[in-house]
Design a protein around this motif. Sequence first.
Motif, PDB file in Angstrom:
ATOM      1  N   SER A 453       0.806  -1.230  -0.014  1.00 17.96           N
ATOM      2  CA  SER A 453      -0.242   0.067   0.017  1.00 17.96           C
ATOM      3  C   SER A 453       0.836   1.168  -0.188  1.00 17.96           C
ATOM      4  CB  SER A 453      -0.961  -0.058   1.288  1.00 17.96           C
ATOM      5  OG  SER A 453      -0.339   0.176   2.328  1.00 17.96           O
ATOM      6  N   ILE A 454       1.922   1.326   0.637  1.00 19.94           N
ATOM      7  CA  ILE A 454       2.961   2.375   0.553  1.00 19.94           C
ATOM      8  C   ILE A 454       3.416   2.715  -0.756  1.00 19.94           C
ATOM      9  CG2 ILE A 454       5.089   3.078   1.660  1.00 19.94           C
ATOM     10  CD1 ILE A 454       4.413   1.740   4.357  1.00 19.94           C
ATOM     11  N   GLY A 455       4.043   1.583  -1.383  1.00 22.10           N
ATOM     12  CA  GLY A 455       4.460   1.677  -2.576  1.00 22.10           C
ATOM     13  C   GLY A 455       3.517   2.476  -3.473  1.00 22.10           C
ATOM     14  N   LEU A 456       2.310   1.944  -3.510  1.00 20.63           N
ATOM     15  CA  LEU A 456       1.267   2.452  -4.399  1.00 20.63           C
ATOM     16  C   LEU A 456       0.665   3.870  -4.198  1.00 20.63           C
ATOM     17  CD1 LEU A 456      -0.469   1.322  -6.594  1.00 20.63           C
ATOM     18  CD2 LEU A 456      -2.064   0.517  -5.026  1.00 20.63           C
ATOM     19  N   GLU A 457       0.857   4.030  -2.753  1.00 24.76           N
ATOM     20  CA  GLU A 457       0.506   5.471  -2.240  1.00 24.76           C
ATOM     21  C   GLU A 457       1.663   6.486  -2.938  1.00 24.76           C
ATOM     22  OE1 GLU A 457      -1.349   4.185   1.863  1.00 24.76           O
ATOM     23  OE2 GLU A 457       0.778   4.888   1.628  1.00 24.76           O
ATOM     24  N   SER A 458       2.867   5.995  -2.908  1.00 25.99           N
ATOM     25  CA  SER A 458       4.076   6.828  -3.530  1.00 25.99           C
ATOM     26  C   SER A 458       3.774   7.048  -4.911  1.00 25.99           C
ATOM     27  CB  SER A 458       5.269   6.154  -3.047  1.00 25.99           C
ATOM     28  OG  SER A 458       5.660   6.038  -1.977  1.00 25.99           O
ATOM     29  N   VAL A 500      -5.373   8.585 -13.191  1.00 29.55           N
ATOM     30  CA  VAL A 500      -4.715   8.018 -12.066  1.00 29.55           C
ATOM     31  C   VAL A 500      -4.405   6.383 -12.726  1.00 29.55           C
ATOM     32  CG1 VAL A 500      -4.787   6.920  -9.780  1.00 29.55           C
ATOM     33  CG2 VAL A 500      -5.788   9.339 -10.306  1.00 29.55           C
ATOM     34  N   ARG A 501      -5.244   5.843 -13.221  1.00 35.77           N
ATOM     35  CA  ARG A 501      -4.975   4.532 -13.815  1.00 35.77           C
ATOM     36  C   ARG A 501      -4.069   4.422 -15.042  1.00 35.77           C
ATOM     37  NH1 ARG A 501      -7.859  -0.027 -13.394  1.00 35.77           N
ATOM     38  NH2 ARG A 501      -7.900  -0.370 -15.614  1.00 35.77           N
ATOM     39  N   ARG A 502      -4.098   5.368 -16.032  1.00 33.89           N
ATOM     40  CA  ARG A 502      -3.138   5.546 -17.014  1.00 33.89           C
ATOM     41  C   ARG A 502      -1.523   5.762 -16.406  1.00 33.89           C
ATOM     42  NH1 ARG A 502      -7.192   8.535 -19.429  1.00 33.89           N
ATOM     43  NH2 ARG A 502      -6.191  10.478 -18.852  1.00 33.89           N
ATOM     44  N   HIS A 503      -1.683   6.588 -15.349  1.00 30.30           N
ATOM     45  CA  HIS A 503      -0.268   6.707 -14.743  1.00 30.30           C
ATOM     46  C   HIS A 503       0.197   5.479 -14.173  1.00 30.30           C
ATOM     47  CE1 HIS A 503       2.546   8.531 -12.224  1.00 30.30           C
ATOM     48  NE2 HIS A 503       2.177   7.979 -11.074  1.00 30.30           N
ATOM     49  N   VAL A 508       3.119  -0.273 -14.696  1.00 29.18           N
ATOM     50  CA  VAL A 508       2.824  -1.887 -15.178  1.00 29.18           C
ATOM     51  C   VAL A 508       3.730  -2.271 -16.226  1.00 29.18           C
ATOM     52  CG1 VAL A 508       1.265  -3.716 -15.556  1.00 29.18           C
ATOM     53  CG2 VAL A 508       0.802  -1.956 -13.839  1.00 29.18           C
ATOM     54  N   ASP A 509       3.761  -1.444 -17.174  1.00 33.76           N
ATOM     55  CA  ASP A 509       4.172  -1.664 -18.537  1.00 33.76           C
ATOM     56  C   ASP A 509       5.770  -1.788 -18.470  1.00 33.76           C
ATOM     57  OD1 ASP A 509       1.762  -1.804 -19.789  1.00 33.76           O
ATOM     58  OD2 ASP A 509       1.849   0.353 -20.461  1.00 33.76           O
ATOM     59  N   SER A 510       6.277  -0.936 -17.543  1.00 38.07           N
ATOM     60  CA  SER A 510       7.947  -1.088 -17.255  1.00 38.07           C
ATOM     61  C   SER A 510       8.290  -1.869 -16.290  1.00 38.07           C
ATOM     62  CB  SER A 510       8.271   0.506 -16.854  1.00 38.07           C
ATOM     63  OG  SER A 510       7.514   0.785 -15.561  1.00 38.07           O
ATOM     64  N   ASP A 511       7.397  -2.718 -15.934  1.00 35.76           N
ATOM     65  CA  ASP A 511       7.607  -3.846 -15.034  1.00 35.76           C
ATOM     66  C   ASP A 511       7.770  -3.412 -13.514  1.00 35.76           C
ATOM     67  OD1 ASP A 511       7.205  -6.038 -16.519  1.00 35.76           O
ATOM     68  OD2 ASP A 511       8.950  -5.997 -17.229  1.00 35.76           O
ATOM     69  N   ALA A 512       7.437  -2.208 -13.451  1.00 41.73           N
ATOM     70  CA  ALA A 512       7.658  -1.531 -11.789  1.00 41.73           C
ATOM     71  C   ALA A 512       6.649  -1.853 -10.861  1.00 41.73           C
ATOM     72  CB  ALA A 512       8.051   0.117 -12.005  1.00 41.73           C
ATOM     73  N   LEU A 513       5.585  -2.101 -11.437  1.00 43.48           N
ATOM     74  CA  LEU A 513       4.259  -2.523 -10.547  1.00 43.48           C
ATOM     75  C   LEU A 513       3.454  -3.720 -11.217  1.00 43.48           C
ATOM     76  CD1 LEU A 513       2.596  -0.841  -8.424  1.00 43.48           C
ATOM     77  CD2 LEU A 513       1.514  -0.034 -10.092  1.00 43.48           C
ATOM     78  N   SER A 514       2.687  -4.618 -10.335  1.00 44.12           N
ATOM     79  CA  SER A 514       2.007  -5.386 -10.654  1.00 44.12           C
ATOM     80  C   SER A 514       0.849  -5.234 -11.279  1.00 44.12           C
ATOM     81  CB  SER A 514       1.866  -6.672  -9.285  1.00 44.12           C
ATOM     82  OG  SER A 514       0.818  -7.282  -9.769  1.00 44.12           O
ATOM     83  N   LYS A 515       0.084  -5.743 -12.091  1.00 47.13           N
ATOM     84  CA  LYS A 515      -1.057  -5.258 -12.788  1.00 47.13           C
ATOM     85  C   LYS A 515      -2.193  -5.363 -11.553  1.00 47.13           C
ATOM     86  CE  LYS A 515      -2.329  -9.677 -14.756  1.00 47.13           C
ATOM     87  NZ  LYS A 515      -2.765 -10.741 -15.903  1.00 47.13           N
ATOM     88  N   TYR A 516      -1.794  -6.158 -10.616  1.00 42.50           N
ATOM     89  CA  TYR A 516      -2.998  -6.525  -9.673  1.00 42.50           C
ATOM     90  C   TYR A 516      -3.052  -5.336  -8.681  1.00 42.50           C
ATOM     91  CZ  TYR A 516      -3.114 -11.291 -11.474  1.00 42.50           C
ATOM     92  OH  TYR A 516      -3.193 -12.366 -12.254  1.00 42.50           O
ATOM     93  N   ALA A 517      -1.986  -4.346  -8.687  1.00 43.45           N
ATOM     94  CA  ALA A 517      -1.982  -3.449  -7.707  1.00 43.45           C
ATOM     95  C   ALA A 517      -2.603  -2.003  -8.310  1.00 43.45           C
ATOM     96  CB  ALA A 517      -0.440  -3.070  -7.548  1.00 43.45           C
ATOM     97  N   VAL A 518      -3.197  -2.126  -9.324  1.00 36.95           N
ATOM     98  CA  VAL A 518      -3.825  -1.011  -9.938  1.00 36.95           C
ATOM     99  C   VAL A 518      -5.171  -0.862  -9.711  1.00 36.95           C
ATOM    100  CG1 VAL A 518      -4.383   0.304 -12.270  1.00 36.95           C
ATOM    101  CG2 VAL A 518      -2.224  -0.753 -12.095  1.00 36.95           C
ATOM    102  N   PRO A 519      -5.931  -0.183  -9.040  1.00 36.17           N
ATOM    103  CA  PRO A 519      -7.300  -0.054  -8.395  1.00 36.17           C
ATOM    104  C   PRO A 519      -8.180   0.209  -9.736  1.00 36.17           C
ATOM    105  CG  PRO A 519      -6.095   1.580  -7.154  1.00 36.17           C
ATOM    106  CD  PRO A 519      -5.281   1.271  -8.311  1.00 36.17           C
TER     107      PRO A 519
END
Length: 548
Positions: A453-458, A500-503, A508-519
């Motif tokens: 949650s902290i990483g997603l907030e950042s 927000v989702r596009r950001h 996700v496209d750069s592999d810095a975030l899991s697709k499951y993390a996007v609300p």
Amino acid sequence: MPENLIASTPSAYSYPLLVRQLLTNSLSLYGDQEITYRGEVRYAYRDFRRRVGQLASALDALGVRHGATVAVMDWDSHRYLESYFAIPMMGATLFTVNVRLAPSQIVYTLNDSQAETVLVHIDFLPMLDAVKNELTCVREVIVIADGQTVPTTGWMIAGEYEELVGRASPDYAFTDFDESTTAATFYTTGTTGDPKGVYYSHRQIVLHTMASAMALCSPRAGQRIHREDVYMPITPMFHVLAWGMPFVALTLGLKIVLPGRYVPGDLLELKLSEGVTFSHCVPTILQMLLNAADASGHDLSDWTMIIGGAKLPPALCRAATSKGMDVFAGYGMSETGPIVALAQIPPGVTPADADDDVRWRAHTGRPVPFVDFRVVDSEMHDVPRDNETQGEIVLRAPYLTQGYTRRPDASEELWAGGYLHTQDVAVVAPDGSVQIVDRIKDVIKTGGEWVSSIGLESLICELPGVQEAAVIGVKDEKWGERPMAFIVLGSEEKVDANEVRRHLLAHVDSDALSKYAVPEADRIVFVDVIPKTSVGKFDKKMLRAQHD
């Protein structure tokens, strides 16, 4: 086998680590140094010592003895600073009351601490009067008038602070006693159940002061404190003893500015008029200061500031450094004294660019002296220093609280296996730097993956226009949990959920975030304010209760 103990001649003095010893050097060398309250009250260190003696004499005249507990309810003031020393130096226990708690919780903490005497600012007197019949131990109240009229009659009022101190003798005899004597207590603001009391001895406070000063004075330049600094706390003096920094400031002989109640415009004016150069606060206060400076045009440069209590968002760090502030994160909790790590850029490291500089300043940091800092798996084995493997932060240090007041089960849980368990999940870099990725209770499990949650907030806060973001997990029939984001925008900003989702999907496209993390879009909520605890952290318990 004979013990190899140091022998002492009968006349040798065994120097106890007592709070009063923190004043020995500063009074000798910096007696002319200044302490000011809001720029309205000024006196020198030697006058501070005189008033400390007078406060102790006044409390002694009211029957306060060694082992008694004296509670304080005040704004950040010279009186609070006097209480930091006079009460423990008597052998009594200072209880710093969290005045932001609900009245029922204040009643609980006063009763649980067994405080008999309360020093209370007149602003808080009506609240205290309203619950007087629920208090089981309080026998007298000293009113801090602060220029207001004190009630001439009333429940248990022993007198007004300045009147009692003004006529008391400064020559109170502060004697030696065991350095393991309790010096201070306060209560955590946990998200479940009643607040839990933590406590610190004289020895622990002195060692925390030494460790913090060593860490903060060691860098050659940047993220540091020095004797020419002007110190102003912007962390309430009830909150973990203002992170222990008033003790550091007095020990080093700094000019001290006590700001009273926190009003952003007033804080900026004090920064200007008193030459403030060193402070500490939570991210919410830093954002308020930045907003106020934007509106007023105040210069924030040459202001070093530790940010703690919650994660320092990189976007907020970038906004502060762009104004010339030297901000960096500190890590700790009520149970740890609190400082156990600081985000100081290590020796020999030169940030590659502005983004790398922000990354160093906003990460959790590196341990300060005396701290045995580990990140471990469920079997208490250290995780690899690969900056990827997650584990819980566990600690040992000579100044961690030894338990909770009258909570033996919770105390044993805190110290399971002989290490203090923080409940913070982190990774460790090869150089020993630590980055917290979440609280154990706040990690979101979705799609078979763990989401921070902290990483997603950042990441959300990187989006221009976003001022704050809090993320929780909410129940989902298909995925178990899904992230839900609450976002506060700047007053003139316009951002929608799809933006927000596009950001986030770009990460996700750069592999810095899991697709499951996007609300999902319907789980991105824009709000005027995110609820916070009494010490400025996001109140995720309240968010979950409202949306689970």
